[in-house]
Structure formats: structure tokens, C-alpha cells
Design an enzyme around this catalytic site. Sequence first.
Site, PDB file in Angstrom:
ATOM      1  N   HIS A  96       0.811  -1.219   0.000  1.00 59.81           N
ATOM      2  CA  HIS A  96       0.000   0.000   0.000  1.00 59.81           C
ATOM      3  C   HIS A  96       0.844   1.267   0.000  1.00 59.81           C
ATOM      4  O   HIS A  96       0.355   2.345  -0.328  1.00 59.81           O
ATOM      5  CB  HIS A  96      -1.015   0.001   1.153  1.00 59.81           C
ATOM      6  CG  HIS A  96      -0.448   0.225   2.513  1.00 59.81           C
ATOM      7  ND1 HIS A  96      -0.158  -0.795   3.390  1.00 59.81           N
ATOM      8  CD2 HIS A  96      -0.132   1.371   3.172  1.00 59.81           C
ATOM      9  CE1 HIS A  96       0.286  -0.300   4.531  1.00 59.81           C
ATOM     10  NE2 HIS A  96       0.319   1.018   4.414  1.00 59.81           N
ATOM     11  N   SER A 128       4.481   2.657   7.841  1.00 53.66           N
ATOM     12  CA  SER A 128       4.259   1.456   7.034  1.00 53.66           C
ATOM     13  C   SER A 128       5.521   1.082   6.275  1.00 53.66           C
ATOM     14  O   SER A 128       6.137   1.925   5.629  1.00 53.66           O
ATOM     15  CB  SER A 128       3.136   1.692   6.028  1.00 53.66           C
ATOM     16  OG  SER A 128       1.889   1.669   6.637  1.00 53.66           O
ATOM     17  N   ASP A 131       0.939  -7.804   2.458  1.00 56.16           N
ATOM     18  CA  ASP A 131       1.110  -6.380   2.163  1.00 56.16           C
ATOM     19  C   ASP A 131       2.606  -6.082   2.094  1.00 56.16           C
ATOM     20  O   ASP A 131       3.181  -5.453   2.976  1.00 56.16           O
ATOM     21  CB  ASP A 131       0.428  -5.538   3.242  1.00 56.16           C
ATOM     22  CG  ASP A 131       0.346  -4.071   2.872  1.00 56.16           C
ATOM     23  OD1 ASP A 131       0.950  -3.679   1.857  1.00 56.16           O
ATOM     24  OD2 ASP A 131      -0.315  -3.325   3.598  1.00 56.16           O
TER      25      ASP A 131
END
Length: 240
Positions: A88, A190, A118
Amino acid sequence: MIRRLVGIAVVGLLAGCSALPAMPAPVPTRVEPSMGPVPAPSSSGNLSPDGFDTAQRIAVRIRNIGCGALSTGSGFAIDDHTVITNRHVVADTSTLQVSTYDGRDVTADEASTAGLADLAIVRTTDTLPAAPALADADAQIGDAVTVVGYPLGRALTVTPGHVVDRRTDPLNENLGQVLVTDAPVEPGSSGSAVLDADGRVVGVVYAKDQNGHSFVVPVSTLRAMLDDDTAFTPLTPCTS
């Protein structure tokens, strides 16, 4: 709805026995940044001449210039020309800008994303400063860990915590088990590396819940996907 841990909020992610089991914890429904004090970078030895240690030199900041949006995330080198981050973090990109701990811009050639976890790979033309070893096994509950990244797209931070749980991925149960830590993270974290006490990578941050717990793709999953030639698909840049 869970927000990804990418600066400038986006959607989705950051982010048996014979007796009847206890009810599982509720699936996170949103991400709420915990704006507590952010630890300053700390050293654990192996300092370079500019005063940064190996744990800090592996980290990169990723700026995703997308079609209609701008976001930031983190990542880390695994060799001279390969960065690991989240899917993402690089999604819907037109251009990826990568910078190192010392502010140097690194040219990103291409990115590939995983379909299962992810995770994403970014290849660079320029040489990255340092790369850590991947741990041979996953961290265990109670183990001390350190998250290294760029929360809110700002200063490089080294944030301590512990593994507090291991559970089925609340966002994609097909992934299987993921780690949960109490190391605080923010949007922009992230893709951060999670390191063990010896500085080896034990996972990759990808989300957090409303209680401030961080979700981590374990190193066993990362290793398995890096060994699978079909796990990552080249990312096609968006066009405005």
C-alpha cells in the site's frame, strides 16, 4: 475501516484444543494515530562516522507521488539495490522517491507488489548504505523488538517494544499468522523494519489498531515470498 499507516491518510491497512476457544479479539475497525512522544534515534553500536548505527542506516523514506495523491512511507534495504516496503506504500504511484538516512536521494527503477501479503519490492539504481540480515526464525511473544522508520514522514526514529501476540491477520486471513507488537507507530511507519535484539529483521510493519498495537508481517512470510519467483508482480505506474 482501517487506515493504512501511510502519511496523508489512505484506506485499508497501515495499514486448537478440545475445549471451546475463547472469543477472538474484535477485528480493528479503524486506525487512530497515537500522538505520544516520539523517541529520538538511539545507538546500539557499529556507529558510522556521521554518528548513525547500522539499524538506522538500513531505513529509507519513500515518497509516493500518485495520480491525484501524495503519501509517504518507510522501507529498508535487504541488499545494495533492493528495498522492502508495503504494497500500500507504493500503490497507485506515478513516481517513487526514495531517500536514505543521511538525506541522499536514491533513484527508484521499478517496484513489484505481492498478492498475498502487504509487501512490495523497490529496485534502485544507486547503492543503498547498509542492509541487515534476515532472522532465521520468527520472534516469539515477549521478545524485545525495535521498529526503525519515518513516522509521519518526518525524522528517522528507533522505537522499542515487545511482541505481545501472534494472531491471524485481521485484514487478510489467507496470509495466516502475523505478529503484534506494542511498539508505537504512526502514519508513515508502514514498511518499517522490525528488528530483534541482534539487529536482524524479524518482520515488516503494515498496520495498527485503535489500541496502538502494530501488526507485522513475520520474517518467515517475507523469506518465503522472496524465495518464490511468482510472489511479486511488476507494478504498472498510474497515469493521470
